[in-house]
Design a protein around this motif. Sequence first.
Motif, PDB file in Angstrom:
ATOM      1  N   TRP A 331       0.831  -1.208   0.000  1.00 51.46           N
ATOM      2  CA  TRP A 331       0.000   0.000   0.000  1.00 51.46           C
ATOM      3  C   TRP A 331       0.866   1.259   0.000  1.00 51.46           C
ATOM      4  N   LEU A 332       1.927   1.252   0.797  1.00 48.56           N
ATOM      5  CA  LEU A 332       2.857   2.386   0.812  1.00 48.56           C
ATOM      6  C   LEU A 332       3.477   2.608  -0.564  1.00 48.56           C
ATOM      7  N   ALA A 333       3.820   1.513  -1.226  1.00 51.82           N
ATOM      8  CA  ALA A 333       4.507   1.612  -2.514  1.00 51.82           C
ATOM      9  C   ALA A 333       3.587   2.122  -3.620  1.00 51.82           C
ATOM     10  N   ARG A 334       2.296   1.799  -3.558  1.00 55.84           N
ATOM     11  CA  ARG A 334       1.396   2.128  -4.662  1.00 55.84           C
ATOM     12  C   ARG A 334       0.477   3.306  -4.368  1.00 55.84           C
ATOM     13  N   ASN A 335      -0.071   3.394  -3.189  1.00 55.45           N
ATOM     14  CA  ASN A 335      -1.147   4.345  -2.921  1.00 55.45           C
ATOM     15  C   ASN A 335      -0.719   5.544  -2.083  1.00 55.45           C
ATOM     16  N   VAL A 336       0.532   5.592  -1.674  1.00 55.42           N
ATOM     17  CA  VAL A 336       1.033   6.711  -0.871  1.00 55.42           C
ATOM     18  C   VAL A 336       2.030   7.493  -1.724  1.00 55.42           C
ATOM     19  N   HIS A 337       1.852   8.808  -1.788  1.00 61.24           N
ATOM     20  CA  HIS A 337       2.579   9.645  -2.737  1.00 61.24           C
ATOM     21  C   HIS A 337       3.360  10.746  -2.012  1.00 61.24           C
ATOM     22  N   GLY A 338       4.364  11.264  -2.708  1.00 62.79           N
ATOM     23  CA  GLY A 338       5.195  12.309  -2.151  1.00 62.79           C
ATOM     24  C   GLY A 338       4.423  13.587  -1.877  1.00 62.79           C
ATOM     25  N   THR A 348      -3.941   7.862  -1.951  1.00 61.38           N
ATOM     26  CA  THR A 348      -5.060   7.482  -2.816  1.00 61.38           C
ATOM     27  C   THR A 348      -5.980   6.524  -2.084  1.00 61.38           C
ATOM     28  N   LEU A 349      -7.260   6.901  -2.004  1.00 63.29           N
ATOM     29  CA  LEU A 349      -8.296   5.973  -1.547  1.00 63.29           C
ATOM     30  C   LEU A 349      -8.844   5.306  -2.800  1.00 63.29           C
ATOM     31  N   SER A 350      -8.486   4.065  -3.009  1.00 62.20           N
ATOM     32  CA  SER A 350      -8.842   3.380  -4.245  1.00 62.20           C
ATOM     33  C   SER A 350     -10.340   3.078  -4.301  1.00 62.20           C
TER      34      SER A 350
END
Length: 573
Positions: A331-338, A348-350
């Motif tokens: 989740w950190l790798a895909r949905n959490v952004h700088g 991102t709330l998918s």
Amino acid sequence: MYQYTDFDRHFVRQRAAQYRDQLERHLRGELGTDEFRALRLQNGWYIQRHAPMLRVAVPYGELSARQLRQLAHIARTYDRQPDGPFAGQGGYGHFTTRQNLQYNWIPLVDSATVMELLADVDMHGIQTSGNCIRNITSDAFAGIAPDEIVDPRPYAEILRQWSTLHPEFAHLPRKFKIAISGALEDRAAIGWHDIGLQLKRDDAGHIGFQVFVGGGMGRTPIPGIEISPFVAWDHILVFIEAVVRVYNLAGRRDNLYKARIKILVKAEGQKFVDAVNEEYRRILADDPAGHEQLIPQAELDRVKASFVDPAGVKAEPAVTLDDGDPAFARWLARNVHGHRLSGYRAVTLSLKRVGIAPGDMSADVMDTAAALAERFSHGELRVSHRQNLVLPWVREADLAELFQAARAAGFATPNAGLLTDQIACPGGDFCALANARSLPLAAEIAERYQDVDELVDLGEIDLHISGCINSCGHHHSGHIGILGVDKDGAEWYQLTLGGSDGSTLSGTTTPGKVIGPSFAADEIADAIEAVLNTYQRDRLSGERFIDAVKRLGLDPFKTAANAVRVSTAKAPA
């Protein structure tokens, strides 16, 4: 977020009152269907395949938790979905690729009440339909992105206020869409809009816009062309007015399919550019002091005052996150952004999970998302071009807690930017214009690719699905694009490869190319799987899908896709 003034609130409430009068006259038979049609469309009310559809504007994608709760209340109270995944949950809304929200089951008799409820939270459906300048869209990460040059939101808001009910542009040859990006990475797909604006700074640090004109999808996909490398920020309304005036006067009104500005730009070429520049000079000459045309610094400052960091938000020391939990790590790798602020992230709330159409949210789920925004993001959300929600103000120290809450609510699918983070229009299940259904196909693909490790191995892939040539699912810009077509009353699908939206991932704004004849409804998912298998077989180490398509060309993918046909005789030309 922009804060409505007393004038703004009076304006939308008066518009709602006006619409109630129009609706009541229509229901009494005093206002004919054709007369009322133009009036309801001005407020975002369509008649779709099964029921009225309301499109609600979410300008440049900014949404408060209070507004989302009101949208949930409207869905729960007035949306009457008879069956489907949200049956028994009151109703639902659908977030679109243009940062709007649509309802599909509100009875027309309730439409004026809904307009009044929207006005209560500073929302409306004005200019979400019709041949006018539509909702201004922008980067979902505006104001927080680490690569941002200039925050585009104040300029988007000024454009919104200027264009709303602009008397000269209320009856254009066709609908007109504007997108703004203020970052190095184009996350607003500006090249696919009638006008695309890229904020820049010149060598002296002055702010201005690189202007692209004539982009669009639909029946004739054409990327926009640069018409000016730099227009000073205070002149941008004048320049846009010149563009739209030329289009308003010279655009095709005799042919619906040739009425968009992209057709005029392509046909006229440099002649169009010269006409815009001449009109631009003429407007300025008519008002040399700029009292009426240029954006005053005081007005920019007034609007900018709304776009400040929430109270209490300030840079903090970065937090080392314990990613020992594989699910949390994904989740950190895909949905959490700088984030531009140390110690903060955007999340991102998918809205993409098996059994739910891309962009759909039930009333209950809307309330849950609003609660997460209040708890973790100072009550603010963003609607993304990819039909997800974004929390823009999350402390790194709160990420682990947010993950648990998001996972419990079904928002933590770790697929942002991956194959199953699909874009799809409502298609034939709802839209009267659609040739084929989009949602069952999106569901089938999501079900096939549930293995997160497999998705990560496939890497970043934009999959876009449209139910008809109007391209509401933006299939032309997908690395993989799917277009529903009608063949003698049956649903068929064209498959395109190599499209791009102009982002760094995709490269130059480019329409995808069709690979062979259409596929039947029971073949298209297999064809996509064959394309992906070919990519996995032939890719270079670390090569992305879009880069493999560019290197290999279409032939190997076309051969693989065509091999899945039940019978070559079945496929129409």
